[in-house]
Design a protein around this motif. Structure first.
Motif, mmCIF file in Angstrom:
data_model
loop_
_atom_site.group_PDB
_atom_site.id
_atom_site.type_symbol
_atom_site.label_atom_id
_atom_site.label_comp_id
_atom_site.label_asym_id
_atom_site.label_seq_id
_atom_site.Cartn_x
_atom_site.Cartn_y
_atom_site.Cartn_z
ATOM 1 N N PHE A 82 0.855 -1.175 0.000
ATOM 2 C CA PHE A 82 0.000 0.000 0.000
ATOM 3 C C PHE A 82 0.890 1.224 0.000
ATOM 4 O O PHE A 82 1.714 1.389 0.895
ATOM 5 C CB PHE A 82 -0.878 -0.039 1.259
ATOM 6 C CG PHE A 82 -1.962 0.991 1.249
ATOM 7 C CD1 PHE A 82 -3.006 0.906 0.331
ATOM 8 C CD2 PHE A 82 -1.956 2.034 2.154
ATOM 9 C CE1 PHE A 82 -4.015 1.846 0.339
ATOM 10 C CE2 PHE A 82 -2.962 2.985 2.161
ATOM 11 C CZ PHE A 82 -3.999 2.886 1.244
ATOM 12 N N THR A 83 0.740 2.077 -1.004
ATOM 13 C CA THR A 83 1.668 3.204 -1.094
ATOM 14 C C THR A 83 0.976 4.421 -1.691
ATOM 15 O O THR A 83 -0.208 4.375 -2.044
ATOM 16 C CB THR A 83 2.906 2.823 -1.926
ATOM 17 O OG1 THR A 83 3.861 3.873 -1.860
ATOM 18 C CG2 THR A 83 2.533 2.586 -3.389
ATOM 19 N N ARG A 84 1.740 5.488 -1.775
ATOM 20 C CA ARG A 84 1.232 6.715 -2.379
ATOM 21 C C ARG A 84 1.681 6.776 -3.825
ATOM 22 O O ARG A 84 2.882 6.677 -4.097
ATOM 23 C CB ARG A 84 1.831 7.906 -1.645
ATOM 24 C CG ARG A 84 0.857 8.535 -0.734
ATOM 25 C CD ARG A 84 1.433 9.813 -0.231
ATOM 26 N NE ARG A 84 0.529 10.290 0.809
ATOM 27 C CZ ARG A 84 0.734 11.384 1.492
ATOM 28 N NH1 ARG A 84 1.804 12.100 1.274
ATOM 29 N NH2 ARG A 84 -0.126 11.753 2.402
ATOM 30 N N ILE A 85 0.741 6.945 -4.721
ATOM 31 C CA ILE A 85 1.099 7.060 -6.132
ATOM 32 C C ILE A 85 1.052 8.534 -6.506
ATOM 33 O O ILE A 85 0.052 9.215 -6.270
ATOM 34 C CB ILE A 85 0.150 6.219 -6.997
ATOM 35 C CG1 ILE A 85 0.341 4.755 -6.595
ATOM 36 C CG2 ILE A 85 0.408 6.457 -8.478
ATOM 37 C CD1 ILE A 85 -0.483 3.781 -7.360
ATOM 38 N N TYR A 86 2.171 9.020 -7.025
ATOM 39 C CA TYR A 86 2.266 10.419 -7.402
ATOM 40 C C TYR A 86 2.180 10.540 -8.917
ATOM 41 O O TYR A 86 2.893 9.833 -9.637
ATOM 42 C CB TYR A 86 3.621 11.004 -6.978
ATOM 43 C CG TYR A 86 3.743 11.278 -5.506
ATOM 44 C CD1 TYR A 86 3.972 10.245 -4.614
ATOM 45 C CD2 TYR A 86 3.651 12.577 -5.017
ATOM 46 C CE1 TYR A 86 4.088 10.496 -3.259
ATOM 47 C CE2 TYR A 86 3.770 12.844 -3.669
ATOM 48 C CZ TYR A 86 3.982 11.796 -2.799
ATOM 49 O OH TYR A 86 4.098 12.050 -1.467
ATOM 50 N N GLY A 87 1.298 11.440 -9.365
ATOM 51 C CA GLY A 87 1.342 11.809 -10.771
ATOM 52 C C GLY A 87 2.206 13.056 -10.874
ATOM 53 O O GLY A 87 1.967 14.043 -10.161
ATOM 54 N N GLN A 88 3.239 12.990 -11.718
ATOM 55 C CA GLN A 88 4.146 14.129 -11.853
ATOM 56 C C GLN A 88 4.571 14.262 -13.308
ATOM 57 O O GLN A 88 4.461 13.324 -14.095
ATOM 58 C CB GLN A 88 5.404 13.911 -10.992
ATOM 59 C CG GLN A 88 5.147 13.774 -9.499
ATOM 60 C CD GLN A 88 4.905 15.102 -8.809
ATOM 61 O OE1 GLN A 88 4.761 16.150 -9.469
ATOM 62 N NE2 GLN A 88 4.820 15.067 -7.488
#
Ligand SMILES: Nc1ncnc2c1ncn2[C@@H]1O[C@H](COP(=O)(O)OP(=O)(O)OP(=O)(O)O)[C@@H](O)[C@H]1O
Ligand SMILES: [Mg+2]
Lengths: 405, 254
Positions: free
Chosen positions: A119-125
């Protein structure tokens, strides 16, 4: 009196009153340990926040959606939907001082690889995000502008993901799934280092913002736009230009407030430091209370034994002790007790801090000042309440001290 | 030559506005080597007098010569030396340090001696003193593991360990049964025979008859001072056994 007899008598007295000795030392141990732990965690958090802010990158301006009051900053905001991807593009393309701008969107998702989940944080960049953060790639590559344009199903991951999903083996070229969406891992970020917060930072999963917006988050607006400015001197002018540009793009009339907030790294740092300073003060107050309670404990134990002490002093005077002999004995007793308690408290405090830091994932810093103050205060309490009754008794006639009830 | 010489000693206790004249002019001389007892009703000032003699308390007025020196002019430090060297004091309630072995209790005065004794000397002298009172085998026992009589003997050993010139005892048998009291008095008589001056407070004439001089107080004044032929405690102890036997015989015959 025999010189070597003074410490001997003091240690005998401490052994004889084992319970009193232990309880007093315990009061000191608890007070000191509490202070060290609380201040350690508080200062650790502060320094970590500071470091994190520094890690935001160089010459970075953050644009948040919605207007905010000064000081009411929250780093993880992004509640209002006022910043578009086009805004980010406009900032990058129309303001000469701006080098890069990345519209950011975050979502918490489970990443699946084979039979493993994380479970993690997905960053759109954007493709230049790593340049903004000044975060090097360790292996593989960062996605490029083309990947962003076509919303490629690619990802760049931090070290924690490699450890958790791939058990440390090379993930490049492997495909993971996020809600059924297959994503190919094309790059691994350099680890942020050994610090406790470093491993938290390494828990990162970056995809092109186009992919994130369209396929993962379901949002259409940026939570923040990370902007990199050409140099330090251009920060202020860039801030002004971004403000003008966005007001124009958002068609705000002069009487209307900004529906976004432009902040430099320093602004964020200031607010964050203020927050962590408040936390440190809070923790220190709790520590102060513990110290106070510990002090009351010492006081209690010492006061309960005043009668016995007074009689002991009376007896020693009656068999020929001089007041200084007796006083020195009680002083040694109190000082040794406080030293032992202080050392015990420091050890316990350091261990507790380390344990909390390890298991709760909080950073910790040890402050020498806190140790000195904590030991000093409890020692002062211990010495005062240990020594004062003896001092008073030594001024009495032996028979009066002996007959105390 | 009088080892103790009191001249017009008074002692007034002040508690708030009330003043109690516990001693109202005591003149007394005790020669070296004497075994004297002080008697009197409760509140007559026996303990007050004893505490002054033991330098545990200061007279309100009057002079006190001890061993040729006017101790009423002494500083606190010199008084501490007198208590340590010249006087051995035995209390009615023993006053031993709790949770401390008999031996260590006896060693206590030597720790405060200005003679710079070695630890070995301190130990040996304390052991000797315990032997004198017949408690060498209980040296390692704490007071709570000893009977009242044994505790008082430890206290006597503590009083003797600095080899004082005078032994002061305030009702040393006050908390003991008559048989144990006799044993304590026997120790006193033995010490006295070896030359120690002993001054003992008691309100039992049974105990006072073992001394050679009986001083009686009333309301802070000496009302009588008699020389008597002392009974020997040793003999009394021997007779005691016979008495026991007599009682048993009586029970059998009844
Ligand atoms: N510390 C004191 N404060 C006030 N008055 C005292 C104090 N000690 C003794 N007194 C008073 O002095 C008087 C003499 O007391 P002292 O203790 O010398 O009597 P005593 O002859 O030893 O009596 P007992 O046989 O009961 O021990 C008594 O009236 C007593 O109340
Ligand atoms: Mg009395």
């Amino acid at each position: 009196m025999k010189v070597s007899a003074v410490p001997y008598v003091a240690f005998k007295a401490m052994r004889r009153n084992r319970m009193r000795t232990v309880l007093t030392a315990l009061g000191i141990v608890i007070g000191v340990a509490a202070v060290i732990t609380m201040v350690g965690l508080g200062q650790g958090a502060s320094s970590e926040v500071q470091e994190q802010v520094n890690r935001l990158g160089q010459n970075v301006v953050l644009v948040f959606p919605g207007s905010r009051q000064l000081g009411g900053v929250s780093i993880g905001g992004g509640s209002a939907n006022t910043l578009t991807i086009e805004d980010a593009h406009a900032i990058r393309d129309e303001i000469p001082e701006v080098v890069a701008a990345s519209p950011e969107v975050r979502s918490q998702r489970v990443v699946v690889y084979g039979n493993r989940n994380w479970f993690t944080r997905i960053y759109g960049q954007s493709h230049d995000y790593l340049q903004i953060r000044q975060w090097p790639i360790e292996s593989g590559r960062m996605y490029n502008e083309e990947d962003v344009d076509r919303a490629a199903l690619v990802a760049v991951v931090g070290q924690t993901i490699v450890d958790e999903l791939f058990e440390g083996s090379d993930p490049i070229g492997e495909t993971v799934r996020v809600r059924g969406l297959p994503l190919e891992i094309i790059g691994v970020l350099a680890p942020k280092g050994m610090s406790l917060m470093g491993s938290v930072q390494d828990d990162i999963f970056i995809v092109p913002y186009t992919t994130a917006f369209q396929r993962i988050s379901g949002r259409s607006h940026a939570m923040v736009i990370n902007v990199q400015v050409y140099d330090q001197e251009s920060m202020t002018i860039a801030q002004e230009k971004i403000t003008d540009l966005l007001r124009e793009r958002h068609r705000l009339a002069p009487y209307q407030d900004d529906d976004f907030t432009v902040q430099t790294q320093e602004d964020v740092a200031e607010a964050a430091t203020e927050t962590s300073r408040i936390m440190t003060v809070l923790l220190a107050s709790i520590a102060g209370v513990s110290l106070f309670v510990g002090g009351i404990g010492i006081m209690n134990v010492m006061l309960v034994s005043v009668t016995e002490r007074t009689r002991e002093v009376g007896l020693r005077l009656a068999v020929g002790a001089k007041s200084p002999d007796v006083l020195l004995q009680f002083l040694i007793e109190a000082v040794v007790l406080c030293l032992l308690g202080g050392i015990g408290g420091i050890i316990l405090g350091v261990i507790t801090t380390e344990l909390i830091a390890t298991y709760a994932g909080w950073p910790a810093l040890f402050s020498t000042e806190a140790m000195i103050v904590a030991v000093g205060v409890s020692a002062a309490v211990g010495v005062f309440f240990g020594f004062y009754p003896a001092w008073k008794a030594s001024r009495l006639d032996p028979i009066v001290a002996l007959r105390t009830e | 030559m009088g080892i103790v010489k009191l001249h017009k000693i008074t002692r007034t206790y002040r508690t708030g506005t009330v003043a109690v004249d516990a001693l109202r002019g005591i003149d007394l001389e005790i020669r070296e080597g004497v075994f004297a007892s002080i008697m009197g009703a409760s509140g007559s000032g026996k303990s007050t007098l004893m505490n002054i003699l033991g330098c545990l308390d200061q007279p309100t007025s009057g002079t006190f010569h001890l061993d040729g020196e006017d101790v009423s002019t002494f500083t606190k430090n010199r008084l501490a030396n007198v208590r340590n060297r010249t006087i051995g004091f035995v209390f009615q309630s023993f006053h031993l340090l709790p949770r401390t072995s008999a031996l260590e209790n006896v060693e206590l005065p030597l720790l405060y001696s200005d003679d710079h004794l070695s630890w070995k000397d301190i130990h040996n002298r304390a052991m000797n003193a315990l032997e004198i009172v017949g408690l060498a085998d209980r040296a390692k026992h704490n007071p709570n593991e000893l009977s009242g009589g044994q505790q008082q003997r430890v206290a006597i050993a503590r009083a003797l360990v600095t080899e004082p010139k005078i032994l002061l005892a305030d009702e040393p048998t006050g908390n003991l049964d008559s048989r144990t009291s006799l044993e304590i008095i026997d120790i006193f008589q033995t010490l006295n025979r070896e030359g120690l001056t002993i001054l003992m407070v008691t309100h039992e004439s049974d105990i006072a008859r073992f001394s050679e001089r009986i001083i009686t107080l009333r309301d802070g004044l000496i009302i009588s001072d008699k020389r008597v032929e002392p009974v020997q405690a040793q003999t009394a102890l021997e007779n005691w056994k016979e008495q026991d036997a007599v009682e048993i015989e009586n029970e059998v015959t009844l």
